[in-house]
Design an enzyme around this catalytic site. Structure first.
Site, PDB file in Angstrom:
ATOM      1  N   LYS A  39       0.835  -1.214   0.000  1.00  0.00           N
ATOM      2  CA  LYS A  39       0.000   0.000   0.000  1.00  0.00           C
ATOM      3  C   LYS A  39       0.870   1.265   0.000  1.00  0.00           C
ATOM      4  CE  LYS A  39      -2.209  -1.023   3.865  1.00  0.00           C
ATOM      5  NZ  LYS A  39      -1.564  -2.288   4.271  1.00  0.00           N
ATOM      6  N   ARG A 114      -8.885   0.848   8.621  1.00  0.00           N
ATOM      7  CA  ARG A 114      -8.496  -0.546   8.832  1.00  0.00           C
ATOM      8  C   ARG A 114      -9.626  -1.344   9.469  1.00  0.00           C
ATOM      9  NH1 ARG A 114      -2.472   0.611   9.139  1.00  0.00           N
ATOM     10  NH2 ARG A 114      -1.443  -1.363   8.896  1.00  0.00           N
ATOM     11  N   ARG A 153      11.700  -5.930   4.280  1.00  0.00           N
ATOM     12  CA  ARG A 153      11.350  -4.519   4.131  1.00  0.00           C
ATOM     13  C   ARG A 153      12.255  -3.654   5.012  1.00  0.00           C
ATOM     14  NH1 ARG A 153       5.259  -2.539   3.681  1.00  0.00           N
ATOM     15  NH2 ARG A 153       5.135  -2.286   5.914  1.00  0.00           N
TER      16      ARG A 153
END
Ligand code: AMP
Length: 250
Positions: A39, A114, A153
């Site tokens: 995202k 969310r 990441r």
């Protein structure tokens, strides 16, 4: 009944847009998907393409932690552990954020909403400003791909940059250095294995009702994304989905 509610909603937006005329052309695009779905990367690319800001709730919360605000002190440990923060706290931050002039032209929303409750509240907040969510794009990624993405990441340490990289799929040009601001990169506390499991569980708990809400109001578009595709291909698919959604709405 549905028709009356929707007529009332449209009339409310029209009335609010008279007061908030500066925001009349604003575009709000919501990105949905599990932790590591991409995202953040997609939001940054879409925001640059459409010339609107990238609103990332995770960065807003991390800034609260760095600045040691009441919210940051109270909720910092839960964020580091990968837990979701209560809706009431998120609503407060969101209201404060959306009121800023920076969002007069809209935003790409990443990590918010969310939960279904946040989605409903976002819809109401935007309506009171004469705006609406244009589309909610779900990045549909299989769990093994998500885990591979999260493990590798790395994120920029400068909180108001917060750009994220992937050591295999999207490495920085210079090792361990942010391409945008030159700050060192780090592995976030909530990207360590124990926190990743908690984040996956939180996602599994909250996603179905959130998704169902966007299906019900006719705004959901699903884009498949795999690690083999790479960010450019995913971006093309998203642009295609946005075009398709525009046609559906005409
Ligand atoms: P992110 O950077 O989007 O992965 O968010 C990092 C963390 O911030 C999440 O794991 C949650 O602890 C918290 N967080 C971010 N956005 C929300 C939200 N909309 N609702 C609740 N908690 C959130």
């Amino acid at each position: 009944m549905e028709t009356i509610v929707s007529l009332f909603y449209e009339a409310y937006i029209t009335a609010a847009s008279l007061f908030h005329w500066r925001r009349r052309n604003a575009r709000f695009i919501v990105l949905l998907g599990g932790p590591g779905a991409g995202k953040g990367t997609l939001a940054a690319t879409l925001a640059a393409k459409f010339g609107i800001p990238h609103l990332n709730m995770g960065s807003i919360l991390r800034r609260e932690i760095t600045e040691q605000t009441d919210i940051g002190r109270e909720w910092g440990p839960a964020i580091k552990a990968g837990k979701l923060i209560p809706d009431a706290v998120i609503h407060k931050l969101l209201r404060r954020e959306l009121a800023k002039r920076a969002y007069d032209n809209g935003a790409v929303l990443d990590g918010i909403p969310r939960t279904a409750d946040q989605a409903k509240r976002l819809r109401r907040m935007l309506a009171s400003l004469g705006n609406r969510v244009e589309v909610a794009i779900e990045l549909d990624v299989d769990r093994p791909d998500l885990l591979e993405r999260l493990a590798l990441r790395r994120t920029c340490t400068k909180s108001d940059c917060g750009r994220s990289y992937h050591l295999k799929f999207l490495p920085p040009r210079v090792e361990n250095t942010c391409d945008i601001c030159g700050s060192p990169l780090m592995q976030r506390d909530d990207e360590r294995p124990e926190s990743i499991i908690t984040r996956m569980e939180e996602f599994a708990r909250t996603f179905a009702p959130l998704r169902a809400f966007y299906v019900r109001i006719g705004l959901l578009k699903v884009v498949r994304s795999t690690n083999a595709m790479g960010p450019e291909k995913v971006f093309d698919e998203v642009l295609f989905a946005l075009d398709e959604h525009d046609c559906d709405c005409d």
